[in-house]
Design a protein around this motif. Structure first.
Motif, PDB file in Angstrom:
ATOM      1  N   PRO A  42       0.882  -1.251   0.109  1.00 30.41           N
ATOM      2  CA  PRO A  42      -0.119   0.172  -0.072  1.00 30.41           C
ATOM      3  C   PRO A  42       0.692   1.422   0.022  1.00 30.41           C
ATOM      4  O   PRO A  42       1.774   1.356   0.482  1.00 30.41           O
ATOM      5  CB  PRO A  42      -0.715  -0.047   1.302  1.00 30.41           C
ATOM      6  CG  PRO A  42      -0.950  -1.509   1.472  1.00 30.41           C
ATOM      7  CD  PRO A  42       0.562  -2.073   1.128  1.00 30.41           C
ATOM      8  N   ASN A  43       0.435   2.293  -0.716  1.00 32.18           N
ATOM      9  CA  ASN A  43       1.387   3.363  -0.872  1.00 32.18           C
ATOM     10  C   ASN A  43       0.381   4.676  -0.004  1.00 32.18           C
ATOM     11  O   ASN A  43      -0.475   5.171  -0.642  1.00 32.18           O
ATOM     12  CB  ASN A  43       1.387   3.910  -2.418  1.00 32.18           C
ATOM     13  CG  ASN A  43       2.369   5.070  -2.556  1.00 32.18           C
ATOM     14  OD1 ASN A  43       3.008   5.666  -1.736  1.00 32.18           O
ATOM     15  ND2 ASN A  43       2.594   5.318  -3.691  1.00 32.18           N
ATOM     16  N   LEU A  44       0.914   4.791   1.087  1.00 34.00           N
ATOM     17  CA  LEU A  44       0.367   5.910   2.032  1.00 34.00           C
ATOM     18  C   LEU A  44       1.549   6.812   2.246  1.00 34.00           C
ATOM     19  O   LEU A  44       1.619   7.782   3.332  1.00 34.00           O
ATOM     20  CB  LEU A  44       0.069   5.044   3.487  1.00 34.00           C
ATOM     21  CG  LEU A  44      -0.866   3.952   3.167  1.00 34.00           C
ATOM     22  CD1 LEU A  44      -1.157   3.366   4.512  1.00 34.00           C
ATOM     23  CD2 LEU A  44      -2.239   4.951   2.628  1.00 34.00           C
ATOM     24  N   ARG A  45       2.397   7.165   1.343  1.00 32.75           N
ATOM     25  CA  ARG A  45       3.597   7.938   1.455  1.00 32.75           C
ATOM     26  C   ARG A  45       3.159   9.288   1.873  1.00 32.75           C
ATOM     27  O   ARG A  45       2.190   9.977   0.972  1.00 32.75           O
ATOM     28  CB  ARG A  45       4.363   7.907   0.185  1.00 32.75           C
ATOM     29  CG  ARG A  45       5.580   8.635   0.141  1.00 32.75           C
ATOM     30  CD  ARG A  45       6.290   8.465  -1.086  1.00 32.75           C
ATOM     31  NE  ARG A  45       7.412   9.249  -1.381  1.00 32.75           N
ATOM     32  CZ  ARG A  45       7.748   9.737  -2.691  1.00 32.75           C
ATOM     33  NH1 ARG A  45       7.474   9.120  -3.674  1.00 32.75           N
ATOM     34  NH2 ARG A  45       8.644  10.670  -2.789  1.00 32.75           N
ATOM     35  N   GLY A  46       3.626   9.924   2.992  1.00 34.58           N
ATOM     36  CA  GLY A  46       3.236  11.467   3.190  1.00 34.58           C
ATOM     37  C   GLY A  46       1.778  11.511   3.753  1.00 34.58           C
ATOM     38  O   GLY A  46       1.341  12.621   3.961  1.00 34.58           O
ATOM     39  N   ALA A  47       1.007  10.347   4.075  1.00 30.44           N
ATOM     40  CA  ALA A  47      -0.398  10.551   4.830  1.00 30.44           C
ATOM     41  C   ALA A  47       0.039  10.834   6.086  1.00 30.44           C
ATOM     42  O   ALA A  47       0.765  10.412   6.729  1.00 30.44           O
ATOM     43  CB  ALA A  47      -0.947   9.070   4.699  1.00 30.44           C
ATOM     44  N   ASP A  48      -0.993  11.749   6.342  1.00 34.26           N
ATOM     45  CA  ASP A  48      -1.151  12.068   8.012  1.00 34.26           C
ATOM     46  C   ASP A  48      -2.048  11.153   8.552  1.00 34.26           C
ATOM     47  O   ASP A  48      -3.379  10.972   8.382  1.00 34.26           O
ATOM     48  CB  ASP A  48      -1.729  13.531   7.937  1.00 34.26           C
ATOM     49  CG  ASP A  48      -1.884  13.990   9.346  1.00 34.26           C
ATOM     50  OD1 ASP A  48      -1.389  13.027  10.429  1.00 34.26           O
ATOM     51  OD2 ASP A  48      -2.348  15.293   9.717  1.00 34.26           O
ATOM     52  N   LEU A  49      -1.616  10.182   9.476  1.00 36.91           N
ATOM     53  CA  LEU A  49      -2.461   9.121  10.008  1.00 36.91           C
ATOM     54  C   LEU A  49      -2.624   9.545  11.490  1.00 36.91           C
ATOM     55  O   LEU A  49      -3.099   8.780  12.166  1.00 36.91           O
ATOM     56  CB  LEU A  49      -1.799   7.862   9.863  1.00 36.91           C
ATOM     57  CG  LEU A  49      -1.383   7.555   8.588  1.00 36.91           C
ATOM     58  CD1 LEU A  49      -0.400   5.977   8.283  1.00 36.91           C
ATOM     59  CD2 LEU A  49      -2.586   7.380   7.648  1.00 36.91           C
ATOM     60  N   SER A  50      -2.042  10.503  11.961  1.00 36.49           N
ATOM     61  CA  SER A  50      -2.188  10.987  13.266  1.00 36.49           C
ATOM     62  C   SER A  50      -3.728  11.102  13.548  1.00 36.49           C
ATOM     63  O   SER A  50      -4.504  11.498  12.738  1.00 36.49           O
ATOM     64  CB  SER A  50      -1.762  12.361  13.527  1.00 36.49           C
ATOM     65  OG  SER A  50      -2.130  13.450  13.034  1.00 36.49           O
TER      66      SER A  50
END
Length: 71
Positions: A42-50
């Motif tokens: 999965p490409n979640l590069r740079g995602a804000d998962l906070s």
């Protein structure tokens, strides 16, 4: 455009499904989708998962790029 939107370089579908799973508090939403669509990395590069509760969500091999992802 917000900073989080500017820094997200991943796949928007991947992020949408992950957020849906967190919102519903159902890791199966993500895990089933990932299996059904054969998403190996999965490409979640740079995602804000906070702020997302991701207990039992399978993020194995996910591209989170620590330098850009806000986990």
């Amino acid at each position: 455009m917000e900073d989080a939107e500017r820094t997200f370089l991943g796949d928007s579908t991947h992020l949408q499904i992950l957020r849906e799973a967190a919102q519903k508090k159902d890791p199966g939403v993500w895990n089933r989708w990932r299996d059904e669509h054969n998403v190996g990395r999965p490409n979640l590069r740079g995602a804000d998962l906070s702020g997302l509760v991701l207990h039992e969500v399978n993020l194995q091999f996910a591209n989170l790029e620590i330098g850009r992802a806000h986990v």
